[in-house]
Design a protein around this motif. Structure first.
Motif, mmCIF file in Angstrom:
data_model
loop_
_atom_site.group_PDB
_atom_site.id
_atom_site.type_symbol
_atom_site.label_atom_id
_atom_site.label_comp_id
_atom_site.label_asym_id
_atom_site.label_seq_id
_atom_site.Cartn_x
_atom_site.Cartn_y
_atom_site.Cartn_z
ATOM 1 N N GLY A 174 3.601 4.766 -5.585
ATOM 2 C CA GLY A 174 3.991 3.366 -5.511
ATOM 3 C C GLY A 174 2.768 2.478 -5.606
ATOM 4 O O GLY A 174 1.642 2.957 -5.787
ATOM 5 N N PHE A 175 2.982 1.195 -5.466
ATOM 6 C CA PHE A 175 1.889 0.228 -5.604
ATOM 7 C C PHE A 175 1.274 -0.117 -4.255
ATOM 8 O O PHE A 175 0.071 -0.099 -4.077
ATOM 9 N N HIS A 190 -3.011 0.173 -3.739
ATOM 10 C CA HIS A 190 -3.589 -0.523 -2.587
ATOM 11 C C HIS A 190 -3.589 0.366 -1.349
ATOM 12 O O HIS A 190 -2.583 1.012 -1.050
ATOM 13 N N PRO A 191 -4.706 0.407 -0.618
ATOM 14 C CA PRO A 191 -4.752 1.203 0.611
ATOM 15 C C PRO A 191 -3.827 0.630 1.690
ATOM 16 O O PRO A 191 -3.706 -0.587 1.831
ATOM 17 N N LEU A 192 -3.183 1.529 2.424
ATOM 18 C CA LEU A 192 -2.359 1.099 3.552
ATOM 19 C C LEU A 192 -3.224 0.438 4.621
ATOM 20 O O LEU A 192 -2.832 -0.572 5.210
ATOM 21 N N ILE A 193 -4.406 0.997 4.873
ATOM 22 C CA ILE A 193 -5.320 0.462 5.885
ATOM 23 C C ILE A 193 -6.608 0.026 5.195
ATOM 24 O O ILE A 193 -7.292 0.844 4.578
ATOM 25 N N PHE A 194 -6.936 -1.257 5.291
ATOM 26 C CA PHE A 194 -8.159 -1.780 4.680
ATOM 27 C C PHE A 194 -9.327 -1.739 5.660
ATOM 28 O O PHE A 194 -10.458 -1.493 5.299
ATOM 29 N N SER A 195 -9.049 -2.028 6.911
ATOM 30 C CA SER A 195 -10.110 -2.073 7.921
ATOM 31 C C SER A 195 -9.556 -1.523 9.232
ATOM 32 O O SER A 195 -8.381 -1.139 9.311
ATOM 33 N N GLY A 196 -10.403 -1.494 10.261
ATOM 34 C CA GLY A 196 -9.979 -0.934 11.530
ATOM 35 C C GLY A 196 -8.777 -1.645 12.123
ATOM 36 O O GLY A 196 -8.693 -2.874 12.102
ATOM 37 N N LEU A 197 -7.830 -0.869 12.637
ATOM 38 C CA LEU A 197 -6.652 -1.441 13.288
ATOM 39 C C LEU A 197 -6.898 -1.544 14.785
ATOM 40 O O LEU A 197 -7.302 -0.575 15.431
ATOM 41 N N LYS A 198 -6.654 -2.719 15.360
ATOM 42 C CA LYS A 198 -6.796 -2.886 16.806
ATOM 43 C C LYS A 198 -5.561 -2.405 17.548
ATOM 44 O O LYS A 198 -5.627 -2.078 18.731
ATOM 45 N N LYS A 199 -4.439 -2.395 16.863
ATOM 46 C CA LYS A 199 -3.220 -1.853 17.460
ATOM 47 C C LYS A 199 -2.299 -1.383 16.345
ATOM 48 O O LYS A 199 -2.402 -1.845 15.202
ATOM 49 N N VAL A 230 -0.975 9.882 3.190
ATOM 50 C CA VAL A 230 -1.053 8.688 2.352
ATOM 51 C C VAL A 230 -2.432 8.602 1.719
ATOM 52 O O VAL A 230 -3.451 8.644 2.419
ATOM 53 N N TYR A 231 -2.453 8.468 0.393
ATOM 54 C CA TYR A 231 -3.704 8.392 -0.380
ATOM 55 C C TYR A 231 -3.688 7.132 -1.230
ATOM 56 O O TYR A 231 -2.644 6.734 -1.751
ATOM 57 N N ALA A 232 -4.858 6.500 -1.392
ATOM 58 C CA ALA A 232 -4.957 5.293 -2.213
ATOM 59 C C ALA A 232 -6.078 5.425 -3.231
ATOM 60 O O ALA A 232 -7.175 5.878 -2.915
ATOM 61 N N ALA A 233 -5.791 5.041 -4.467
ATOM 62 C CA ALA A 233 -6.810 4.938 -5.521
ATOM 63 C C ALA A 233 -6.907 3.469 -5.894
ATOM 64 O O ALA A 233 -6.180 2.981 -6.758
ATOM 65 N N HIS A 234 -7.787 2.741 -5.215
ATOM 66 C CA HIS A 234 -7.857 1.295 -5.363
ATOM 67 C C HIS A 234 -8.993 0.897 -6.306
ATOM 68 O O HIS A 234 -8.843 0.978 -7.533
#
Length: 259
Positions: A42-43, A65-74, A95-99
Motif C-alpha cells: 500500500g501507500f 511512507h513509513p508508519l513511524i517517522f520519529s520517536g513515539l511518546k505514546k 511493516v516495511y517502508a521504502a520511502h
C-alpha cells in the motif's frame, strides 16, 4: 519465507544506505526472522490497510511512507499511527517502508514520473554522486506550448485539476520533477535548464516564478503512488508463486480530496 528475504529484494533495488537522514525507511515493525506467508502493498500504513492485511491473511505490509517517522511518546488507539501499530503488533504483522530509498533511485518514484511523461535522456536532478539522488529531469520528444503541456501532464497522471504558476512565454521542452514534496528542488530544476518543474505540496510563494519557467503541483499522492506497482512487480518477479497483493483500496487511499 522470512521478512529479511523480502527486505533484501527491496533493498537491492533501493538500498537503505541512500535514504535521507531524516527518513525512517526499512523495517518499522517486526523481526527480520519473522515468517511471512503473504504480503500486502500500500501507500500509507493506515489502520484500514492493516485491517485489509488481516482480512486477506497477509503478515507483512510494504508501503512507501513509513508508519513511524520519529520517536513515539505514546501508542494510543486514539490516533491513526497508534491504532495501526496496535493492530499490526496484535496480529503479528511486520511493516516495511521504502520511502526516500525508492525516491532516490532512477527506477523509482521520480523516474516513473518521467517515464509516464515519455521523457528522453532522463537523469537524476539532484545527484548524490553515486548515481542516485532526488528528482529527475529529461526532454520531451518535441516542444509543447505551455497550455498544451499542462493538458498533457493532466492526461498523463489522470488528473482533473493541477495547481500552476504563470505560464511561461516559451515552449516547454525540458522538464524536471520530484515525487512528493519537492519545492526544495525548484532551484535545481532551473539550473538544469528546465522550462517546467512538477512536484507536490508547492507553497504559495513558490508560484512566483522567473520568466521562461513554470511549476506544476500535481499533488503528493498523485506523483508517488506508482511506486506501489513498481514494488509489487519487483517482488512478484522474484517470488512468482508467493502470495503478494496490492491494496484494493489503493486508488481511493489519497487523504486529500477535491470537491
Amino acid at each position: 519465507m522470512r521478512v529479511r528475504d523480502i527486505a533484501s529484494v527491496i533493498e537491492e533495488f533501493a538500498p537503505l544506505s541512500i535514504q535521507e537522514n531524516w527518513d525512517n525507511s526499512g523495517l518499522v515493525l517486526g523481526s527480520p526472522e519473522q515468517e511471512v506467508h503473504g504480503i500486502l502493498l500500500g501507500f500509507d500504513c493506515t489502520p484500514e490497510l492493516v485491517d485489509e492485511a488481516i482480512a486477506c491473511g497477509a503478515d507483512m505490509i510494504v508501503t512507501h511512507h513509513p508508519l513511524i517517522f520519529s520517536g513515539l511518546k505514546k501508542i494510543s488507539p486514539d490516533d491513526n499511527v497508534g491504532l495501526a501499530v496496535i493492530k499490526a503488533l496484535g496480529n503479528g504483522i511486520a511493516v516495511y517502508a521504502a520511502h526516500t530509498t525508492a525516491d532516490k533511485v532512477l527506477d523509482g518514484v521520480s523516474g516513473a514520473m518521467a517515464r509516464r511523461l515519455g521523457l528522453e535522456d532522463i537523469e537524476v536532478l539532484d545527484m548524490d554522486g553515486d548515481g542516485t539522488g532526488l528528482g529527475a529531469v529529461g526532454n520531451l520528444p518535441r516542444p509543447l506550448d505551455p497550455m498544451e503541456f499542462v493538458d498533457y501532464v493532466k492526461s498523463a497522471f489522470s488528473l482533473s485539476v493541477v495547481r500552476c504558476s504563470r505560464l511561461p512565454e516559451v515552449p516547454v521542452k525540458r522538464v524536471a520533477m520530484c515525487g512528493g514534496s519537492g519545492s526544495s528542488l525548484i532551484g535545481n530544476a532551473l539550473q538544469a535548464g528546465a522550462q517546467a518543474y512538477i512536484c507536490g505540496d508547492i507553497s504559495y510563494h513558490h508560484f512566483f516564478t522567473p520568466k521562461g519557467f513554470m511549476v506544476i503541483d500535481i499533488g503528493h499522492f498523485e506523483g508517488e503512488v506508482e511506486i506501489v506497482d513498481i514494488l509489487f512487480s519487483l517482488l512478484r518477479k522474484k517470488f512468482p508463486t508467493f502470495a503478494i497483493r496490492t491494496s484494493e483500496r489503493l486508488g481511493s487511499s489519497n487523504p486529500v480530496h477535491y470537491f
